[in-house]
Design an enzyme around this catalytic site. Structure first.
Site, PDB file in Angstrom:
ATOM      1  N   HIS A  40       0.856  -1.187   0.000  1.00 42.09           N
ATOM      2  CA  HIS A  40       0.000   0.000   0.000  1.00 42.09           C
ATOM      3  C   HIS A  40       0.894   1.240   0.000  1.00 42.09           C
ATOM      4  CE1 HIS A  40      -3.127   2.863   1.042  1.00 42.09           C
ATOM      5  NE2 HIS A  40      -3.968   1.944   0.626  1.00 42.09           N
TER       6      HIS A  40
ATOM      7  N   ASP B  43      -7.891  -5.283  -0.194  1.00 42.31           N
ATOM      8  CA  ASP B  43      -8.365  -6.200  -1.243  1.00 42.31           C
ATOM      9  C   ASP B  43      -8.004  -7.649  -0.993  1.00 42.31           C
ATOM     10  OD1 ASP B  43      -7.569  -3.552  -3.462  1.00 42.31           O
ATOM     11  OD2 ASP B  43      -9.561  -4.226  -2.871  1.00 42.31           O
TER      12      ASP B  43
HETATM   13  C1  SDX Z   1      -6.181  -0.136  -3.185  1.00 46.50           C
HETATM   14  O1  SDX Z   1      -4.361   4.376  -2.363  1.00 46.50           O
HETATM   15  C2  SDX Z   1      -5.273   3.777  -1.761  1.00 46.50           C
HETATM   16  O2  SDX Z   1      -5.690   4.122  -0.658  1.00 46.50           O
HETATM   17  C3  SDX Z   1      -5.874   2.604  -2.485  1.00 46.50           C
HETATM   18  C4  SDX Z   1      -6.890   1.782  -1.694  1.00 46.50           C
HETATM   19  C5  SDX Z   1      -8.144   2.571  -1.448  1.00 46.50           C
HETATM   20  O3  SDX Z   1      -8.845   2.268  -0.466  1.00 46.50           O
HETATM   21  O4  SDX Z   1      -8.481   3.446  -2.277  1.00 46.50           O
HETATM   22  O5  SDX Z   1      -6.337   1.398  -0.475  1.00 46.50           O
HETATM   23  C6  SDX Z   1      -7.310   0.526  -2.453  1.00 46.50           C
HETATM   24  O6  SDX Z   1      -5.974   0.150  -4.310  1.00 46.50           O
HETATM   25  C7  SDX Z   1      -5.298  -1.098  -2.424  1.00 46.50           C
HETATM   26  C8  SDX Z   1      -4.093  -1.610  -3.273  1.00 46.50           C
HETATM   27  C9  SDX Z   1      -4.591  -2.753  -4.196  1.00 46.50           C
HETATM   28  N1  SDX Z   1      -3.515  -3.085  -5.165  1.00 46.50           N
HETATM   29  C10 SDX Z   1      -2.883  -4.272  -5.074  1.00 46.50           C
HETATM   30  O7  SDX Z   1      -3.057  -5.084  -4.183  1.00 46.50           O
HETATM   31  C11 SDX Z   1      -1.907  -4.518  -6.200  1.00 46.50           C
HETATM   32  C12 SDX Z   1      -0.582  -5.006  -5.646  1.00 46.50           C
HETATM   33  N2  SDX Z   1       0.060  -3.885  -4.912  1.00 46.50           N
HETATM   34  C13 SDX Z   1       0.990  -3.089  -5.612  1.00 46.50           C
HETATM   35  O8  SDX Z   1       0.821  -2.945  -6.962  1.00 46.50           O
HETATM   36  C14 SDX Z   1       1.489  -1.858  -4.847  1.00 46.50           C
HETATM   37  O9  SDX Z   1       1.804  -2.273  -3.583  1.00 46.50           O
HETATM   38  C15 SDX Z   1       0.585  -0.649  -4.754  1.00 46.50           C
HETATM   39  C16 SDX Z   1       0.081  -0.236  -6.091  1.00 46.50           C
HETATM   40  C17 SDX Z   1      -0.548  -0.911  -3.839  1.00 46.50           C
HETATM   41  C18 SDX Z   1       1.414   0.484  -4.162  1.00 46.50           C
HETATM   42  O10 SDX Z   1       2.384   0.801  -5.079  1.00 46.50           O
HETATM   43  P1  SDX Z   1       3.576   1.837  -4.741  1.00 46.50           P
HETATM   44  O11 SDX Z   1       3.318   2.548  -3.467  1.00 46.50           O
HETATM   45  O12 SDX Z   1       3.793   2.625  -5.974  1.00 46.50           O
HETATM   46  O13 SDX Z   1       4.773   0.888  -4.422  1.00 46.50           O
HETATM   47  P2  SDX Z   1       5.802   0.342  -5.528  1.00 46.50           P
HETATM   48  O14 SDX Z   1       5.013  -0.224  -6.674  1.00 46.50           O
HETATM   49  O15 SDX Z   1       6.795   1.413  -5.792  1.00 46.50           O
HETATM   50  O16 SDX Z   1       6.465  -0.867  -4.734  1.00 46.50           O
HETATM   51  C19 SDX Z   1       7.573  -0.645  -3.863  1.00 46.50           C
HETATM   52  C20 SDX Z   1       8.387  -1.913  -3.927  1.00 46.50           C
HETATM   53  C21 SDX Z   1       8.768  -2.309  -5.354  1.00 46.50           C
HETATM   54  O17 SDX Z   1       9.929  -3.098  -5.262  1.00 46.50           O
HETATM   55  P3  SDX Z   1      11.370  -2.382  -5.631  1.00 46.50           P
HETATM   56  O18 SDX Z   1      11.205  -1.724  -6.990  1.00 46.50           O
HETATM   57  O19 SDX Z   1      11.607  -1.384  -4.522  1.00 46.50           O
HETATM   58  O20 SDX Z   1      12.373  -3.535  -5.630  1.00 46.50           O
HETATM   59  O21 SDX Z   1       7.598  -3.019  -3.434  1.00 46.50           O
HETATM   60  C22 SDX Z   1       7.379  -3.934  -4.489  1.00 46.50           C
HETATM   61  C23 SDX Z   1       7.658  -3.213  -5.794  1.00 46.50           C
HETATM   62  O22 SDX Z   1       8.108  -4.133  -6.802  1.00 46.50           O
HETATM   63  N3  SDX Z   1       5.962  -4.337  -4.411  1.00 46.50           N
HETATM   64  C24 SDX Z   1       5.530  -5.583  -4.527  1.00 46.50           C
HETATM   65  C25 SDX Z   1       4.147  -5.495  -4.321  1.00 46.50           C
HETATM   66  N4  SDX Z   1       3.797  -4.237  -4.111  1.00 46.50           N
HETATM   67  C26 SDX Z   1       4.928  -3.515  -4.165  1.00 46.50           C
HETATM   68  N5  SDX Z   1       6.190  -6.743  -4.775  1.00 46.50           N
HETATM   69  C27 SDX Z   1       5.399  -7.852  -4.820  1.00 46.50           C
HETATM   70  N6  SDX Z   1       4.046  -7.852  -4.634  1.00 46.50           N
HETATM   71  C28 SDX Z   1       3.401  -6.691  -4.377  1.00 46.50           C
HETATM   72  N7  SDX Z   1       2.076  -6.677  -4.186  1.00 46.50           N
END
Ligand code: SDX
Length: 391
Positions: free
Chosen positions: A270, A327
């Site tokens: 998140h 989720d």
């Molecule tokens: C919602 O914003 C909100 O409040 C949203 C929400 C709401 O109520 O409106 O809470 C609802 O959308 C919840 C999130 C649902 N999405 C998912 O579950 C999809 C999986 N999660 C990711 O895509 C990610 O964690 C996000 C999109 C939620 C957040 O993305 P960020 O903050 O841009 O973080 P990032 O993509 O830069 O990740 C940071 C690191 C990365 O690794 P490095 O590049 O540092 O090596 O963490 C890794 C990412 O690769 N990473 C994950 C991961 N999420 C982040 N690695 C594996 N699995 C994951 N789920």
């Protein structure tokens, strides 16, 4: 020319606005709507009470609530012209495609623009009233069943469940356990400050576009698998793990090598919560309660718990502060309530609607300027046109 802008892709460190609606503390895992904790509201309020609270700023008195609930009831039927549009969608249309299209269509059926003085709340009432009706149509069409009309003697959640699951050929009684679980889930999704879809609603509204068009844009943004669409992805991921023998370690490894596998653990991580998502905690507990009460034994619940356990003990996830988000467990409950996977994000939209409306109303009341960010230009420098015959 780059001296005057601060590049902040994804607005990770940008405050877009001031708001009095929802408070998040990502470190402490706190989520409050207008000062009330979601733990309190999820346990004691109805979804419409929370919708009223978000939109108007205070919990309603009995009289205000009765009037709010009654005005919503009187708008639950959808114009048959909108139904005609719906009838022309393909049977297998994704319910989010249908929902965003028909909500946008409402701006054609109700062209009277939003009343700036905020006296004319019919648009707010119409959206709250009609979204469940439109959502239920997708399910009925996919089942090849006749759509149902709202019943004004039912409360908001029971009315939706009746439209979803009742059939003309037999009596249908809403199970109070199901209605209560839906009420809790809708409350937990009701608002979340400046997330992607809410920021979209505010940005569209900042050009003074009407409320229906702004909400339709929010539905489209929510559909993305990185946002609300994740709740559908989670169940599909858990099903794949189950079909693959239930061994979560392989999926943990794939996620850790995201750069090469392109795989993410949906339902994890998140932008704001860095220790836990308070909603996930409540939903995880509710999943156990609801499935037990309904006598549902869903193997993916154990797989989900196993995946959470494995991730919380893995350096990759701990280092990146990746925990289950809203989720991760929600789809397990939706499924136990009989809601199909491709409707999960629609359920998120029904829950988030009052939050979108509240944020849009606040933005308009604050007379915020039109949203128009800048950029750092990296394209070609000036060059002369070359006629086609010389290319
Ligand atoms: C919602 O914003 C909100 O409040 C949203 C929400 C709401 O109520 O409106 O809470 C609802 O959308 C919840 C999130 C649902 N999405 C998912 O579950 C999809 C999986 N999660 C990711 O895509 C990610 O964690 C996000 C999109 C939620 C957040 O993305 P960020 O903050 O841009 O973080 P990032 O993509 O830069 O990740 C940071 C690191 C990365 O690794 P490095 O590049 O540092 O090596 O963490 C890794 C990412 O690769 N990473 C994950 C991961 N999420 C982040 N690695 C594996 N699995 C994951 N789920």
């Amino acid at each position: 020319e780059t001296g005057f802008v601060t590049l902040d892709s994804g607005y990770k460190n940008t405050g877009a606005t001031k708001s009095a609606i929802t408070f998040l503390d990502g470190e402490k895992g706190i989520l409050n709507y207008r000062g009330y904790s979601i733990e309190d509201l999820a346990a004691k309020a109805t979804f419409l009470e929370v919708a009223y609270l978000l939109i108007y700023g205070e919990l309603p008195t009995q009289e205000q609530y009765a009037e709010f609930e009654d005005s919503i009831r009187r708008h639950t039927i959808v114009n048959e012209g909108v139904r005609a549009i719906f009838d022309n969608f393909p049977v297998n249309a994704h319910p989010m495609a249908t929902l965003s299209s028909l909500v946008s269509a409402l701006s054609a059926f109700y062209p009277d623009s939003y009343d700036e003085k905020g006296k004319d709340d019919r648009h707010i009432i119409r959206l709250l009233a009609k979204l469940p009706t439109i959502a239920s149509w997708s399910y009925k069409k996919a089942q090849g069943h006749p759509v149902n009309y709202p019943k004004n003697d039912l409360d908001y959640c029971s009315n939706f469940l009746n439209m979803m699951f009742s059939l003309p050929v037999e009596k249908y009684e809403v199970d109070p356990v199901v209605a209560s679980a839906l009420n809790t889930l809708l409350i937990l999704h009701a608002d979340h400050e400046q997330n992607c879809s809410t920021s979209t609603v505010r940005l569209v509204g900042s050009s003074q576009a009407n409320l229906y068009s702004s909400i339709s844009a929010g539905i489209s943004a929510l559909w993305g698998p990185l946002h609300g669409g994740a709740n559908q992805e989670v169940i599909e991921m858990l099903e794949a793990i189950k079909a693959d023998g239930g061994d979560v370690s392989k999926y943990i490894d794939m996620a850790k090598n995201a750069k090469t596998t392109g795989f993410r653990l949906f339902g994890f991580g998140h932008r704001v919560y860095k220790n836990f998502d308070p909603r996930a905690k409540i939903i995880k507990k509710a999943a156990d309660d609801v499935l037990t009460k309904l006598g549902v034994n869903d193997p993916v619940l154990e797989i989900a718990k196993g995946l959470e356990e494995a991730a919380l003990n893995d350096e990759y996830f701990v280092a990146r502060k990746l925990y289950p988000n809203v989720d991760f467990y929600s789809g397990i409950i939706y499924r136990a309530l009989g809601i199909p996977t491709n409707m999960f994000t629609v359920m998120f939209a029904i829950g988030r609607l009052p939050g979108w409306i509240a944020q849009w109303k606040e933005m308009r009341a604050m007379k915020e300027p039109i949203g128009r960010p800048r950029q750092i230009y990296t394209g070609a420098t000036l060059r002369d046109f070359v006629p086609m015959e010389q290319r």
